[in-house]
Motif scaffolding. Structure first.
Motif, short mmCIF file in Angstrom:
data_model
loop_
_atom_site.label_atom_id
_atom_site.label_comp_id
_atom_site.label_asym_id
_atom_site.label_seq_id
_atom_site.Cartn_x
_atom_site.Cartn_y
_atom_site.Cartn_z
N GLU A 252 0.82 -1.23 0.08
CA GLU A 252 -0.03 -0.05 0.06
C GLU A 252 0.88 1.27 0.13
OE1 GLU A 252 -3.32 -0.58 2.68
OE2 GLU A 252 -3.60 1.56 2.75
N LYS A 253 1.95 1.43 0.98
CA LYS A 253 2.79 2.43 0.86
C LYS A 253 3.63 2.73 -0.53
CE LYS A 253 6.55 4.06 3.97
NZ LYS A 253 7.85 3.09 3.25
N ILE A 254 4.02 1.54 -0.90
CA ILE A 254 4.76 1.61 -2.15
C ILE A 254 4.15 2.18 -3.34
CG2 ILE A 254 5.84 0.08 -3.83
CD1 ILE A 254 6.86 -1.79 -1.33
N LEU A 255 2.85 1.68 -3.42
CA LEU A 255 1.92 2.12 -4.60
C LEU A 255 1.72 3.49 -4.27
CD1 LEU A 255 -0.93 -0.55 -5.36
CD2 LEU A 255 1.33 -0.12 -6.13
N ALA A 256 1.49 4.15 -2.76
CA ALA A 256 1.40 5.58 -2.47
C ALA A 256 2.75 6.35 -3.11
CB ALA A 256 0.96 5.70 -1.26
N GLU A 257 3.76 5.82 -2.81
CA GLU A 257 4.80 6.66 -3.07
C GLU A 257 5.16 6.58 -4.66
OE1 GLU A 257 7.54 4.62 0.36
OE2 GLU A 257 8.36 4.25 -1.60
N ILE A 258 4.72 5.54 -5.10
CA ILE A 258 5.01 5.34 -6.73
C ILE A 258 4.04 6.34 -7.48
CG2 ILE A 258 4.47 4.29 -8.88
CD1 ILE A 258 5.18 1.68 -7.19
N SER A 259 2.77 6.55 -7.08
CA SER A 259 1.96 7.56 -7.46
C SER A 259 2.31 8.90 -7.22
CB SER A 259 0.47 7.21 -6.54
OG SER A 259 -0.34 8.22 -6.98
N ASP A 260 3.09 9.37 -6.23
CA ASP A 260 3.67 10.67 -6.15
C ASP A 260 4.96 10.62 -7.00
OD1 ASP A 260 1.93 11.28 -4.19
OD2 ASP A 260 3.24 10.77 -2.36
N GLU A 261 5.58 9.97 -6.97
CA GLU A 261 7.03 9.92 -7.90
C GLU A 261 6.63 10.03 -9.44
OE1 GLU A 261 9.82 7.27 -6.20
OE2 GLU A 261 9.20 7.59 -4.44
N ILE A 262 5.64 9.54 -9.95
CA ILE A 262 5.32 9.58 -11.26
C ILE A 262 4.87 10.88 -11.83
CG2 ILE A 262 5.00 7.04 -11.63
CD1 ILE A 262 1.90 8.76 -11.50
N GLN A 263 4.21 11.68 -10.94
CA GLN A 263 3.61 12.88 -11.21
C GLN A 263 4.49 13.75 -12.22
OE1 GLN A 263 0.55 13.73 -10.31
NE2 GLN A 263 0.24 11.69 -9.36
N PRO A 264 5.70 14.12 -11.89
CA PRO A 264 6.61 14.98 -12.84
C PRO A 264 6.58 14.33 -14.34
CG PRO A 264 7.84 14.16 -11.18
CD PRO A 264 6.53 13.37 -10.89
N PHE A 265 6.12 13.21 -14.39
CA PHE A 265 6.27 12.59 -15.95
C PHE A 265 5.02 13.00 -16.83
CE2 PHE A 265 9.31 10.58 -13.62
CZ PHE A 265 10.42 10.61 -14.14
N PHE A 266 3.80 13.35 -16.15
CA PHE A 266 2.72 13.74 -17.02
C PHE A 266 3.10 14.78 -18.00
CE2 PHE A 266 0.16 12.10 -13.34
CZ PHE A 266 -0.89 11.30 -14.23
N GLY A 267 2.63 14.32 -19.15
CA GLY A 267 2.99 15.63 -20.23
C GLY A 267 4.12 14.92 -21.16
N GLU A 268 4.78 14.03 -20.76
CA GLU A 268 6.03 13.45 -21.66
C GLU A 268 5.63 12.84 -22.89
OE1 GLU A 268 9.23 11.56 -19.88
OE2 GLU A 268 9.68 13.29 -18.66
#
Ligand code: GLU
Length: 304
Positions: free
Chosen positions: A4-20
């Motif tokens: 659960e924690k790992i998915l939450a971290e991933i969901s935060d860390e991928i944010q900068p890649f939107f728009g690529e």
């Protein structure tokens, strides 16, 4: 492991890649999808489900459907199929005509479009009502009934599918297609149009993490040896001409589709699916690959 924690971290860390990346735009139904969608779901062999974001929203699974039809064909004809389709990564775009010409109408692998069309030709030897039976098979694997074809997507695919028509006609001229071309294309466009969520996708491929056995009922979907091979094909051919890079960055068997979905399998552990519609130049989800790369890095789970 705290998924659960790992998915939450991933969901935060991928944010900068939107728009690529860019959302697939060859048909309106795909072009109109919200590019900011992101969902992820994983199911363990103990039947624990973890999910985040738009994990229950259905989207067009597109080429991920090639895994299901290949699986059905393997249940019917294993050895014979491999005389008509190869087993090597293509290194070329999924709809390459040039490669098919060089290889005299024998597609490189079952996950490029030409290969998927031969797989359907094989299925037509065995199924009475292929579209209904494919849908039933997918529903059975996912463990839910409300999975449907998106008829608008199937229709648009047909209206724009000139390259697929060229591929199948070319294979027919090499006698590698036996059923009526229109019938095969119809089944193909429908299977591509199936709409599923990340939760459904992860559930549907859990048997591939379980040596071919459906979890729960212990029903055998594929022989253990066939499941191993299907995972091998996903690893080597599951990401168009980016399979090498996906194996390098993520390190698990999987399959992507131009709807932005990716489903991955970690044998003896879990199945995982991610959805984000923005694609890179190879037709794979930018955030989807990034999310899975982060997942295998954080958990240390991969096949290597
Ligand atoms: N439906 C698309 C086509 O046949 C491809 C789907 C995909 O690669 O995900 O051209």
């Amino acid at each position: 492991m705290d998924f659960e924690k790992i998915l939450a971290e991933i969901s935060d860390e991928i944010q900068p890649f939107f728009g690529e990346g860019k959302v697939a735009n060859y048909i309106p139904a795909l072009a109109n999808v919200d590019p900011r969608k992101f969902g992820m779901a994983l199911v363990t062999l103990d039947n624990e489900l973890f999910e985040i974001g738009d994990s229950r929203e259905k989207f067009s699974i597109q080429s991920i459907s090639k895994v299901y039809s290949l699986c059905m064909a393997l249940q019917q004809e294993d050895q014979a199929l491999w005389k008509r389709v190869g087993l090597e990564p293509s290194g070329n775009p999924f709809n390459s005509l040039v490669q098919l010409e060089y290889e005299k109408g024998i597609p490189r692998n079952p996950f490029i479009n030409a290969g998927a069309l031969v797989v359907i030709d094989v299925l037509l030897n065995h199924l009475k009502n292929p579209k209904a039976e494919i849908l039933d098979f997918v529903r059975m694997l996912a463990g839910v009934d409300d999975i449907y074809y998106d008829y608008a997507v199937a229709k648009s695919e047909r209206e724009t599918g000139f390259t697929n028509a060229a591929l199948i006609n070319f294979m027919r001229s090499h006698k590698n297609i036996h059923h009526p071309i229109d019938q095969i294309l119809d089944v193909y466009y429908h299977q591509c149009s199936i709409a599923m969520s990340c939760v459904e996708l992860a559930n549907s491929l859990l048997f591939q993490a379980n040596n071919g056995l459906e979890r729960g009922s212990k029903k055998r979907i594929l022989a253990a040896n066939q499941a191993k091979r299907l995972n091998a094909i996903m690893l080597t051919c599951g990401f168009y001409d980016e399979a090498g890079e996906f194996a390098f960055r993520v390190g698990v068997p999987g399959k992507s589709g131009v709807g932005g979905g990716i489903v991955g399998v970690i044998p003896n552990e879990l199945a995982i699916a991610v959805w984000s519609p923005e694609l890179n130049n190879h037709g794979n989800s930018v955030l989807g690959i990034k999310a899975l790369e982060l997942f295998t890095k954080k958990t240390g789970l991969s096949i290597f």
